[in-house]
Design a protein around this motif. Structure first.
Motif, mmCIF file in Angstrom:
data_model
loop_
_atom_site.group_PDB
_atom_site.id
_atom_site.type_symbol
_atom_site.label_atom_id
_atom_site.label_comp_id
_atom_site.label_asym_id
_atom_site.label_seq_id
_atom_site.Cartn_x
_atom_site.Cartn_y
_atom_site.Cartn_z
ATOM 1 N N TYR A 160 -11.529 4.479 -6.111
ATOM 2 C CA TYR A 160 -11.739 5.913 -6.361
ATOM 3 C C TYR A 160 -11.013 6.405 -7.611
ATOM 4 O O TYR A 160 -11.275 7.503 -8.086
ATOM 5 N N HIS B 59 2.476 5.331 -5.950
ATOM 6 C CA HIS B 59 2.265 3.920 -6.290
ATOM 7 C C HIS B 59 3.021 3.645 -7.595
ATOM 8 O O HIS B 59 2.589 4.056 -8.673
ATOM 9 N N THR C 36 -9.532 -1.149 0.417
ATOM 10 C CA THR C 36 -8.736 -2.256 -0.117
ATOM 11 C C THR C 36 -9.602 -3.493 -0.372
ATOM 12 O O THR C 36 -9.631 -4.424 0.436
ATOM 13 N N GLY D 92 0.832 -1.203 0.000
ATOM 14 C CA GLY D 92 0.000 0.000 0.000
ATOM 15 C C GLY D 92 0.866 1.254 0.000
ATOM 16 O O GLY D 92 2.102 1.172 -0.088
ATOM 17 N N TYR E 262 -11.768 11.748 2.733
ATOM 18 C CA TYR E 262 -11.661 11.196 4.080
ATOM 19 C C TYR E 262 -13.029 11.385 4.734
ATOM 20 O O TYR E 262 -13.892 12.076 4.196
ATOM 21 N N ALA F 204 -2.147 1.993 3.795
ATOM 22 C CA ALA F 204 -2.029 3.098 4.743
ATOM 23 C C ALA F 204 -3.443 3.467 5.144
ATOM 24 O O ALA F 204 -4.157 4.067 4.341
ATOM 25 N N HIS G 227 -7.153 1.453 -6.909
ATOM 26 C CA HIS G 227 -8.180 1.911 -5.975
ATOM 27 C C HIS G 227 -9.487 2.147 -6.712
ATOM 28 O O HIS G 227 -9.486 2.624 -7.856
ATOM 29 N N VAL H 54 -2.085 6.612 -9.148
ATOM 30 C CA VAL H 54 -1.984 7.369 -7.892
ATOM 31 C C VAL H 54 -0.523 7.665 -7.564
ATOM 32 O O VAL H 54 0.330 6.787 -7.683
ATOM 33 N N ASP I 177 -9.960 2.250 5.261
ATOM 34 C CA ASP I 177 -9.264 2.494 3.981
ATOM 35 C C ASP I 177 -10.060 1.792 2.885
ATOM 36 O O ASP I 177 -11.164 1.278 3.136
HETATM 37 O O1 LIG Z 1 -4.700 1.910 0.464
HETATM 38 P P1 LIG Z 1 -3.419 2.537 0.061
HETATM 39 O O2 LIG Z 1 -2.972 2.070 -1.295
HETATM 40 O O3 LIG Z 1 -2.352 2.401 1.100
HETATM 41 O O4 LIG Z 1 -3.719 4.093 -0.139
HETATM 42 C C1 LIG Z 1 -4.449 4.865 0.785
HETATM 43 O O5 LIG Z 1 -3.823 6.011 1.147
HETATM 44 C C2 LIG Z 1 -4.259 7.119 0.341
HETATM 45 C C3 LIG Z 1 -5.025 8.100 1.132
HETATM 46 O O6 LIG Z 1 -4.279 8.603 2.149
HETATM 47 C C4 LIG Z 1 -5.158 6.580 -0.637
HETATM 48 O O7 LIG Z 1 -4.510 6.235 -1.821
HETATM 49 C C5 LIG Z 1 -5.671 5.420 0.132
HETATM 50 O O8 LIG Z 1 -6.346 4.523 -0.662
#
Ligand SMILES: O=P(O)(O)O[C@H]1O[C@H](CO)[C@@H](O)[C@H]1O
Length: 227
Positions: free
Chosen positions: A90, A66, A222, A34, A202, A118, A88, A63, A220
């Motif tokens: 989103y 990543h 995932t 992540g 958020y 995260a 993701h 993103v 989160d």
């Molecule tokens: O889930 P990971 O890939 O860690 O990413 C998380 O962290 C970011 C938001 O802070 C977003 O991209 C969210 O999806």
């Protein structure tokens, strides 16, 4: 946005066969890295790296933070494959696309999936930078019909209604706790309930309170956990 794609067994197989033809590595463990955790893939030895755009049918990362690479290699002498960057909901990808790599991994022979992200903590006993082992989840988009398992079910990937009461392997969780203690990380290791959300905002204060009431400890997006 979110035009739902459908994939057939043959699509996943085509991706897996392409990868198997490019590398002799046959990992039994896959790690999805992540946000902020992609550095783990850099630590692998004897690496073979595939940018996502080079892999047939694989989605690509949009993103920041990543990298968008599939990295095969050895971690502490054990073969594993790391996703350096994840997808993701989103970003506009549908749930089947976000979780596409997980089915490819199973066709590569992967037996253990480690998913990291995260997340935002809502358990007031947690501190910033704590690590939370997931013991159970609440799939909020799933309640609204956005579940990666929706659609035609191919039994080669599993049954139509999988049992979710033991989704997070107790033996692996015990191993993680034992290893964290050995590595001196025990004081900031938590174990809790993860809540899947769609993003990309958020949550409001009222939403956080609502999710706390439901029993969520961290939030989160995932869906790989549900695939
Ligand atoms: O889930 P990971 O890939 O860690 O990413 C998380 O962290 C970011 C938001 O802070 C977003 O991209 C969210 O999806």
């Amino acid at each position: 946005q979110h035009n739902t794609k459908t994939y057939q067994y043959e699509d996943y197989k085509e991706t897996a066969d392409w990868i198997l033809a490019q590398t002799n590595q046959r990992p039994k463990v896959a790690i999805i890295c992540g946000s902020g955790l992609g550095g783990l893939a850099d630590l692998l030895e004897d690496k073979t790296v595939f940018p996502y755009e080079s892999i047939p049918r694989f989605p690509t990362s949009t993103v920041q933070g990543h990298a968008g690479k599939l990295v095969f290699g050895k971690l502490q002498g054990r073969e594993c494959v790391c996703m350096q960057g994840r997808f993701h909901f989103y970003e506009g990808y549908d749930m089947h696309t976000v979780t596409y790599p997980v089915r490819v991994f199973s066709l590569l022979g992967v037996e253990t999936l480690i998913v990291t992200n995260a997340a935002g903590g809502v358990n007031e006993a947690y501190s910033v930078a704590d690590i939370m082992l997931i013991k159970d989840h609440i799939n909020m988009p799933g309640f609204a019909g956005q579940n990666p398992l929706c659609g035609h079910n191919d039994e080669r990937f599993g049954v139509r209604f999988p049992c979710m009461s033991d989704a997070y392997d107790r033996r692996l969780r015990d191993l993680a706790k034992q290893t964290a203690a050995e590595q001196g990380c025990g004081s900031f290791l938590q174990e809790g309930v993860y809540c899947m959300l769609a993003g990309p905002t958020y949550e409001t204060i009222a939403e956080c309170r609502f999710l706390q009431t439901l029993g969520a400890d961290a939030l989160d997006g995932t869906p790989e956990l549900m695939s």
